[in-house]
Design a protein around this motif. Structure first.
Motif, PDB file in Angstrom:
ATOM      1  N   TYR A   1      19.302  -0.258   6.809  1.00 55.15           N
ATOM      2  CA  TYR A   1      20.171  -0.045   7.961  1.00 55.15           C
ATOM      3  C   TYR A   1      21.393   0.764   7.541  1.00 55.15           C
ATOM      4  O   TYR A   1      21.960   0.546   6.464  1.00 55.15           O
ATOM      5  N   MET A   2      21.800   1.692   8.399  1.00 53.13           N
ATOM      6  CA  MET A   2      23.062   2.411   8.220  1.00 53.13           C
ATOM      7  C   MET A   2      23.792   2.432   9.549  1.00 53.13           C
ATOM      8  O   MET A   2      23.208   2.794  10.575  1.00 53.13           O
ATOM      9  N   VAL A   3      25.049   2.032   9.523  1.00 55.60           N
ATOM     10  CA  VAL A   3      25.869   2.046  10.736  1.00 55.60           C
ATOM     11  C   VAL A   3      26.818   3.238  10.658  1.00 55.60           C
ATOM     12  O   VAL A   3      27.564   3.395   9.689  1.00 55.60           O
ATOM     13  N   ILE A   4      26.754   4.093  11.684  1.00 54.51           N
ATOM     14  CA  ILE A   4      27.551   5.327  11.704  1.00 54.51           C
ATOM     15  C   ILE A   4      28.500   5.270  12.888  1.00 54.51           C
ATOM     16  O   ILE A   4      28.065   5.179  14.045  1.00 54.51           O
ATOM     17  N   LYS A   5      29.793   5.280  12.602  1.00 51.01           N
ATOM     18  CA  LYS A   5      30.788   5.307  13.672  1.00 51.01           C
ATOM     19  C   LYS A   5      31.194   6.753  13.904  1.00 51.01           C
ATOM     20  O   LYS A   5      31.737   7.416  13.020  1.00 51.01           O
ATOM     21  N   ILE A   6      30.909   7.258  15.109  1.00 55.38           N
ATOM     22  CA  ILE A   6      31.239   8.635  15.449  1.00 55.38           C
ATOM     23  C   ILE A   6      32.672   8.696  15.967  1.00 55.38           C
ATOM     24  O   ILE A   6      33.051   7.962  16.884  1.00 55.38           O
ATOM     25  N   GLY A   7      33.464   9.572  15.350  1.00 51.12           N
ATOM     26  CA  GLY A   7      34.847   9.765  15.779  1.00 51.12           C
ATOM     27  C   GLY A   7      35.329  11.118  15.294  1.00 51.12           C
ATOM     28  O   GLY A   7      34.551  11.946  14.823  1.00 51.12           O
ATOM     29  N   GLY A   8      36.620  11.347  15.386  1.00 54.46           N
ATOM     30  CA  GLY A   8      37.195  12.602  14.899  1.00 54.46           C
ATOM     31  C   GLY A   8      36.761  13.795  15.732  1.00 54.46           C
ATOM     32  O   GLY A   8      36.604  13.717  16.946  1.00 54.46           O
ATOM     33  N   HIS A   9      36.498  14.914  15.047  1.00 51.97           N
ATOM     34  CA  HIS A   9      36.152  16.170  15.720  1.00 51.97           C
ATOM     35  C   HIS A   9      34.879  16.038  16.557  1.00 51.97           C
ATOM     36  O   HIS A   9      34.717  16.742  17.558  1.00 51.97           O
TER      37      HIS A   9
ATOM     38  N   GLY B   1      34.584  14.114  10.365  1.00 56.13           N
ATOM     39  CA  GLY B   1      33.477  14.320  11.297  1.00 56.13           C
ATOM     40  C   GLY B   1      33.301  15.782  11.634  1.00 56.13           C
ATOM     41  O   GLY B   1      33.740  16.251  12.676  1.00 56.13           O
ATOM     42  N   ARG B   2      32.659  16.517  10.736  1.00 53.16           N
ATOM     43  CA  ARG B   2      32.394  17.930  10.995  1.00 53.16           C
ATOM     44  C   ARG B   2      30.908  18.203  10.770  1.00 53.16           C
ATOM     45  O   ARG B   2      30.141  17.288  10.485  1.00 53.16           O
ATOM     46  N   GLU B   3      30.524  19.460  10.904  1.00 54.06           N
ATOM     47  CA  GLU B   3      29.101  19.792  10.901  1.00 54.06           C
ATOM     48  C   GLU B   3      28.395  19.360   9.614  1.00 54.06           C
ATOM     49  O   GLU B   3      28.789  19.749   8.522  1.00 54.06           O
ATOM     50  N   HIS B   4      27.384  18.530   9.788  1.00 49.56           N
ATOM     51  CA  HIS B   4      26.498  18.055   8.712  1.00 49.56           C
ATOM     52  C   HIS B   4      27.229  17.309   7.588  1.00 49.56           C
ATOM     53  O   HIS B   4      26.749  17.233   6.461  1.00 49.56           O
ATOM     54  N   SER B   5      28.394  16.729   7.924  1.00 48.32           N
ATOM     55  CA  SER B   5      29.145  15.994   6.903  1.00 48.32           C
ATOM     56  C   SER B   5      28.392  14.754   6.428  1.00 48.32           C
ATOM     57  O   SER B   5      28.503  14.364   5.262  1.00 48.32           O
ATOM     58  N   ILE B   6      27.601  14.124   7.308  1.00 49.05           N
ATOM     59  CA  ILE B   6      26.854  12.925   6.901  1.00 49.05           C
ATOM     60  C   ILE B   6      25.839  13.274   5.811  1.00 49.05           C
ATOM     61  O   ILE B   6      25.732  12.577   4.788  1.00 49.05           O
ATOM     62  N   LEU B   7      25.086  14.345   6.025  1.00 50.09           N
ATOM     63  CA  LEU B   7      24.072  14.742   5.036  1.00 50.09           C
ATOM     64  C   LEU B   7      24.717  15.140   3.718  1.00 50.09           C
ATOM     65  O   LEU B   7      24.224  14.794   2.635  1.00 50.09           O
ATOM     66  N   LEU B   8      25.826  15.861   3.789  1.00 49.30           N
ATOM     67  CA  LEU B   8      26.513  16.281   2.563  1.00 49.30           C
ATOM     68  C   LEU B   8      27.051  15.075   1.793  1.00 49.30           C
ATOM     69  O   LEU B   8      27.023  15.057   0.563  1.00 49.30           O
ATOM     70  N   GLU B   9      27.513  14.070   2.507  1.00 51.38           N
ATOM     71  CA  GLU B   9      28.059  12.881   1.850  1.00 51.38           C
ATOM     72  C   GLU B   9      26.952  12.026   1.230  1.00 51.38           C
ATOM     73  O   GLU B   9      27.094  11.517   0.116  1.00 51.38           O
TER      74      GLU B   9
END
Length: 289
Positions: A21-29, A268-276
């Motif tokens: 499980y991964m919980v992703i909170k969307i915010g910011g940009h 929260g910018r483009e593809h930041s989740i994958l890069l992290e």
């Protein structure tokens, strides 16, 4: 070959995260730019299609404030939490449940995903209670009433597990009720932290509008890429965090104390989740127990 190298670099992480499980909170940009939001949705879909079980939690602070101003109501915050009277609560529900949740679900559908929008009220996912802030004034303790602002009494993750087991990505709005049916606005970062704790998630990922945790909040070049929870707690106690970063740090520390393996605060910018998640360097801050 460069593309192949990128995929091979991601392989150990995909193997480690598979089935978790991964919980992703969307915010910011991502909350103010449709292009960034769509990029985040595509990242979450990629996680889903490589065998990860994502749960999305969203806020909507800027849009709520904008709508309040249109109704002639001035937004007011205490310790990063919105003071919420009855009229404001109606606006909060209208924006979070009616507009933003629906928009994110539609974005998943547009990009080939199956998402279901729910709020904390649905299936008693979140049982809330009224939140009061207590402050010391000399020898006296002052209690500040924020109105219809709640905190989590408990999380019942069964409805999330049912949706996930049937191939859906849950998209959660942080509006919840108590057992008497009173509706409360709960900070989305805290909701994400409690949901991650209830699921014993592999990761809690919080998207914001700064690069991550900064050693000096005034200097964006002072990013801390990796930090232990103990050191972060000392930073919190020192008063270095303020405003919207306060509940983010509190959510991260609470989640790590309750069995979440790692927490990330990233821009929260483009593809930041994958890069992290899928590169050695990452781009934000990873907090470890």
């Amino acid at each position: 070959m460069e593309k192949v190298k990128v995929l091979i670099e991601a392989l150990p992480y995909i193997r480690e995260f598979y089935g978790s499980y991964m919980v992703i909170k969307i915010g910011g940009h991502a909350m103010v730019s449709d292009a960034v939001l769509e990029s985040v949705v595509k990242d979450v879909l990629l996680l889903y299609y490589v065998g990860i079980k994502p749960i999305v939690v969203h806020g909507g602070g800027p849009e709520i404030s904008e709508k309040m101003k249109k109704f002639g109501i001035k937004p007011k915050f205490i310790d990063g939490l919105r003071v919420t009277d009855e009229e404001t609560m109606e606006i909060v529900e209208m924006v979070l449940d009616g507009k933003i949740n629906s928009k994110i679900v539609s974005m998943f559908i547009k990009n080939g995903g199956k998402a279901v929008g729910i709020s904390g009220k649905d299936g008693l996912l979140i049982v809330a209670k009224k939140k009061l802030i207590k402050r010391k004034r000399g020898d006296l303790e002052e209690v500040i009433d924020l109105g219809f602002v709640g905190e989590t009494e408990c999380v019942n993750p069964d409805i999330l597990k049912i949706l996930i087991d049937h191939g859906f990505i849950p998209v959660v709005s942080p509006v919840a009720s108590d057992l008497a049916g009173n509706i409360y606005n709960i900070n989305a970062d805290i909701v994400a932290g409690h949901i991650a704790s209830a699921l014993k998630a592999k990761k809690l990922i919080i998207l914001t509008d700064v690069p991550g945790i900064l050693r000096n909040p005034e200097d964006k070049n002072s990013l801390i890429s990796r930090i232990k929870a103990e050191e972060l707690e000392k930073m919190l106690e020192s008063g270095v965090f303020s405003g919207g970063m306060l509940p983010k740090v509190e959510a991260v520390l609470m989640a790590l104390k309750n069995g979440v393996e790692r927490a990330h605060i990233i821009e929260g910018r483009e593809h930041s989740i994958l890069l992290e998640l899928f590169t050695k360097e990452g781009i934000g801050t990873m907090v470890e127990p």
